[in-house]
Write a protein that holds these residues in place. Structure first.
Motif, PDB file in Angstrom:
ATOM      1  N   CYS A 200      -7.584   2.970  -7.821  1.00 15.51           N
ATOM      2  CA  CYS A 200      -7.012   2.383  -9.039  1.00 15.51           C
ATOM      3  C   CYS A 200      -6.485   0.981  -8.772  1.00 15.51           C
ATOM      4  CB  CYS A 200      -5.897   3.271  -9.578  1.00 15.51           C
ATOM      5  SG  CYS A 200      -6.454   4.853 -10.254  1.00 15.51           S
ATOM      6  N   SER A 201      -5.873   0.792  -7.608  1.00  9.80           N
ATOM      7  CA  SER A 201      -5.373  -0.522  -7.250  1.00  9.80           C
ATOM      8  C   SER A 201      -6.510  -1.523  -7.087  1.00  9.80           C
ATOM      9  CB  SER A 201      -4.556  -0.436  -5.955  1.00  9.80           C
ATOM     10  OG  SER A 201      -4.121  -1.714  -5.528  1.00  9.80           O
TER      11      SER A 201
ATOM     12  N   ARG B 124      -5.387   4.231  -4.370  1.00 15.55           N
ATOM     13  CA  ARG B 124      -6.035   3.099  -3.711  1.00 15.55           C
ATOM     14  C   ARG B 124      -7.185   2.569  -4.567  1.00 15.55           C
ATOM     15  NH1 ARG B 124     -10.445   2.329  -0.413  1.00 15.55           N
ATOM     16  NH2 ARG B 124     -10.253   0.684   1.162  1.00 15.55           N
TER      17      ARG B 124
ATOM     18  N   LEU C  48      -3.923  -0.255 -11.505  1.00 18.86           N
ATOM     19  CA  LEU C  48      -2.637  -0.021 -10.854  1.00 18.86           C
ATOM     20  C   LEU C  48      -2.304  -1.229  -9.994  1.00 18.86           C
ATOM     21  CD1 LEU C  48      -0.220   1.787  -9.999  1.00 18.86           C
ATOM     22  CD2 LEU C  48      -1.677   2.667  -8.161  1.00 18.86           C
ATOM     23  N   ALA C  49      -1.131  -1.768 -10.176  1.00 18.05           N
ATOM     24  CA  ALA C  49      -0.686  -2.919  -9.383  1.00 18.05           C
ATOM     25  C   ALA C  49       0.714  -2.650  -8.861  1.00 18.05           C
ATOM     26  CB  ALA C  49      -0.693  -4.202 -10.217  1.00 18.05           C
ATOM     27  N   VAL C  50       0.883  -2.808  -7.545  1.00 20.47           N
ATOM     28  CA  VAL C  50       2.195  -2.642  -6.920  1.00 20.47           C
ATOM     29  C   VAL C  50       2.752  -4.033  -6.625  1.00 20.47           C
ATOM     30  CG1 VAL C  50       3.487  -1.640  -5.006  1.00 20.47           C
ATOM     31  CG2 VAL C  50       1.473  -0.454  -5.902  1.00 20.47           C
TER      32      VAL C  50
ATOM     33  N   GLN D 125       0.865  -1.179   0.000  1.00 25.03           N
ATOM     34  CA  GLN D 125       0.000   0.000   0.000  1.00 25.03           C
ATOM     35  C   GLN D 125       0.904   1.232   0.000  1.00 25.03           C
ATOM     36  OE1 GLN D 125      -0.487  -2.574   2.202  1.00 25.03           O
ATOM     37  NE2 GLN D 125      -2.191  -3.453   1.061  1.00 25.03           N
TER      38      GLN D 125
ATOM     39  N   CYS E 240      -5.651  -7.297 -14.368  1.00 25.87           N
ATOM     40  CA  CYS E 240      -5.501  -6.013 -15.053  1.00 25.87           C
ATOM     41  C   CYS E 240      -6.501  -5.866 -16.205  1.00 25.87           C
ATOM     42  CB  CYS E 240      -4.080  -5.872 -15.594  1.00 25.87           C
ATOM     43  SG  CYS E 240      -2.839  -5.632 -14.314  1.00 25.87           S
TER      44      CYS E 240
END
Length: 640
Positions: A552-553, A550, A558-560, A540, A586
């Motif tokens: 978007c994830s 947040r 969005l991927a971290v 996070q 995605c």
């Protein structure tokens, strides 16, 4: 520039995802702020490693000592040649200071122009790029045990640093099980063609009585001189009882296996473990006690075969405020199956249950970057992101729309994937101070500490010392055959898992194990020791709960990517699963199925099917010829 997917960072998981999208036919741009591939999975040259760890590559040894006296008394040609090695000191100075270039000069940032943003689009400022951010408290020492004189140390440093490519040192050393999802992906995707591996030669345990190799097959068990006869019988009975779950080439005959050996042996997760009639939630140490295994055998199985990273309750002197995770029967059988089912998979006998990638684990990530490039993926190093672009949709909420680089370039992308080094919202406060961490040490010696050359693994249970260690310690030994160091040198990676903050004396156990191994090999010299703490960060990476990052994830745009895991310490973990999950979640992979992740090209699959049919036809022809020859022999032997 417009692409479907923009990937930030070239670590293992990022490279897996990038290769999957490129093979799936998506337009891909892969960026990295560093000047080399690998991210936190990178393998460093010795000069880079010393610089990263905070050490000095300067020789800093008086020239008079090197030359055997005052160099001014030498002929002019001699001391001028000596001075040419100096890069900073004026003529006549008595210090060697070789020049070392480690970092490129960072380009200044170009401000983002308002007109670059589309209507309704916002720019989310990112924190400055932090390279290798999950490694903290780094320290480096040359000759930590003071066994060399100043002159000898100067000569050793000059010899070690003279070739920039002679070392390839992992920051996060990793082994792969011969039978695992990681190896399957390497083979199925074709990336294995870019790589070479060395197999594990032995698994050892350091006990108060000495350093013992763990027997892994029937013949090794019966020939082991350290096990008593009751221990051998008990161990064989235990192996027989778990055989239905942990099939292995090493415990089956050629008649049982037939022709297709790999497909005949079931993997560790292919059978219903209920056939064992055990409670899978039962603590593993209690299960082993019921099998009447001795304490020594329990430690052999738990630490050397299951490669469990935590000591059981009551076995160490750790503080009760940090309880270690407890190993269950289900998890232990899965680990046991992974190890045992890999025996004999590649190479002969027990030589290769675990594989080490030649030249370091970063080669695996680079292999997938090559595959991505073959499928028209575009790469750019020394390019750091400064902003993420997002726009709020009436129906889907916040969605990623692009990335801005430090040069002011706007990259339009509906999906952004990045490492923790690259994606952190400016002003975000990192949580997770009590997360799982791994204490690591990398040492270079001129002798092998584990008794023989090659890739060797040693585990040190807490009971090996008095008072007991805080937790189990693992030692991985590498030599020149792995491409990580020159011939005549040996790299040893020591590690210990931990939960919580780093107390004073965090490396006491690792130092104790190293000193004990050195005491068993008195002629060995430790040339350097690097110690650091590997502490993965939370994924996070935004400052507040209402941050668009947040949302978007949560939506998948969005991927971290997580940092390399601290546990398991020495085995590739869930990187393939993580990459697969990111790929499927995605928007750029909408409509994709699990089989589409790094899907094998149809022409390759067709070639393989054709090869299998040719082998089958050849086998049938050989069988017919054998049958015909047997018939002719029988006819020739009949009475006239």
């Amino acid at each position: 520039m417009a692409v479907d997917v923009c990937v930030l960072g070239t670590g293992l998981t990022e490279s897996l995802v990038a290769a999957a999208f490129a093979r799936f036919g998506r337009r891909l741009l892969h960026l990295d702020a560093s000047s080399a591939y690998g991210g936190c999975w990178r393998s460093l040259s010795l000069a880079e490693f010393v610089h990263w760890a905070g050490g000095s590559t300067n020789f800093e040894t008086p020239v008079s000592k090197v030359s055997g006296g005052d160099f001014r008394s030498l002929p002019p040609e001699a001391w001028k040649a000596i001075h040419r090695r100096c890069t900073k000191a004026p003529l006549g100075a008595e210090i060697f200071r070789p020049r070392q270039e480690h970092d490129f000069e960072e380009e200044p940032e170009t401000p983002l122009q308002d007109e670059a943003l589309a209507s309704g689009e916002i720019a989310l400022r990112l924190a400055p790029h932090v390279q290798y951010g999950c490694f903290v408290d780094r320290s480096f020492e040359w000759d930590p045990f003071d066994k060399l004189s100043d002159v000898e140390l100067c000569k050793e440093k000059r010899s070690l640093l003279k070739s920039p490519t002679s070392f390839s040192l992992d920051i996060v050393p990793r082994l792969l099980f011969g039978r695992s999802d990681s190896v399957d992906v390497l083979v199925e995707s074709g990336v294995a063609r870019y790589l070479e591996f060395q197999g594990l030669k032995s698994a050892r345990v350091l006990t108060p009585e000495g350093l013992f190799a763990v027997p892994l097959t029937k013949s090794e068990i019966f020939q082991d001189a350290h096990l008593s006869k009751p221990e051998k019988r008990t161990l064989m009975r235990f192996i027989t009882s778990i055989q239905p779950f942990v099939g292995s080439l090493s415990f089956q005959s050629a008649a049982q296996l037939g022709v297709d050996q790999v497909r005949k042996v079931k993997g560790p997760t292919e059978l219903d473990s209920s056939v064992l009639g055990v409670d899978l939630q039962e603590p593993w140490h209690r299960f082993l006690e019921k099998q009447q295994l001795s304490q020594r055998l329990q430690e052999f199985i738990t630490y050397s075969i299951c490669l469990w990273d935590w000591s059981p309750p009551g076995s160490s002197s750790k503080s009760t405020s940090y309880p270690w995770p407890e190993l269950s029967c289900g998890e232990a059988l899965r680990r046991l199956g992974s190890f045992v089912s890999s025996l004999g998979m590649y190479g002969r006998g027990t030589s290769m249950p675990l594989l080490y990638p030649m030249y370091g684990v970063a080669e695996i990530a680079q292999g997938f970057t090559r595959m991505s490039a073959l499928h028209r993926g575009t790469y750019a190093l020394r390019t750091r992101p400064t902003h993420l672009l997002a726009k709020k949709d009436e129906h889907q909420g916040w969605q990623m729309t692009g990335v801005v680089t430090h040069r002011g370039e706007v990259i339009r992308a509906s999906t952004v994937i990045g490492s923790c080094d690259h994606i952190t919202q400016d002003g975000a406060f990192e949580q997770g101070s009590d997360s799982t961490a791994c204490r690591r040490a990398t040492v270079l010696l001129d002798r092998p500490l584990l008794g023989e050359d090659g890739v060797n693994l040693c585990v040190v249970p807490p009971s090996s010392f008095a008072p007991p260690l805080q937790n189990v310690v693992q030692v991985l030994q590498l030599d020149w055959s792995t491409g990580t160091c020159p011939r005549g040198y040996y790299v040893h990676h020591l590690s210990q898992a931990w939960i919580g903050g780093a107390p004073d004396g965090a490396f006491v156990d690792i130092d104790k194990v190293l000193e004990s191994l050195l005491a068993r090999c008195e002629e060995a010299t430790c040339l350097f020791r690097c110690r650091y703490i590997h502490k993965p960060r939370p994924i996070q990476r935004w400052g507040t709960e209402d941050s668009p990052m947040r949302d978007c994830s949560a939506a998948g745009s969005l991927a971290v990517v997580a940092d390399p895991s601290a546990v398991p310490q020495l085995v590739v973990s869930d990187e393939v699963d993580e990459a697969r999950q990111i790929f499927l979640a995605c928007p750029a992979a909408a409509g994709a199925h699990a089989d589409d992740f790094l899907r094998k090209p149809e022409h390759v699959a067709e070639e393989e099917r054709g090869g299998v049919m040719e082998e089958l036809e050849l086998f049938n022809e050989q069988m017919q010829e054998t049958k015909q020859a047997d018939t002719e022999k029988l006819c020739a032997g009949e009475p006239q």
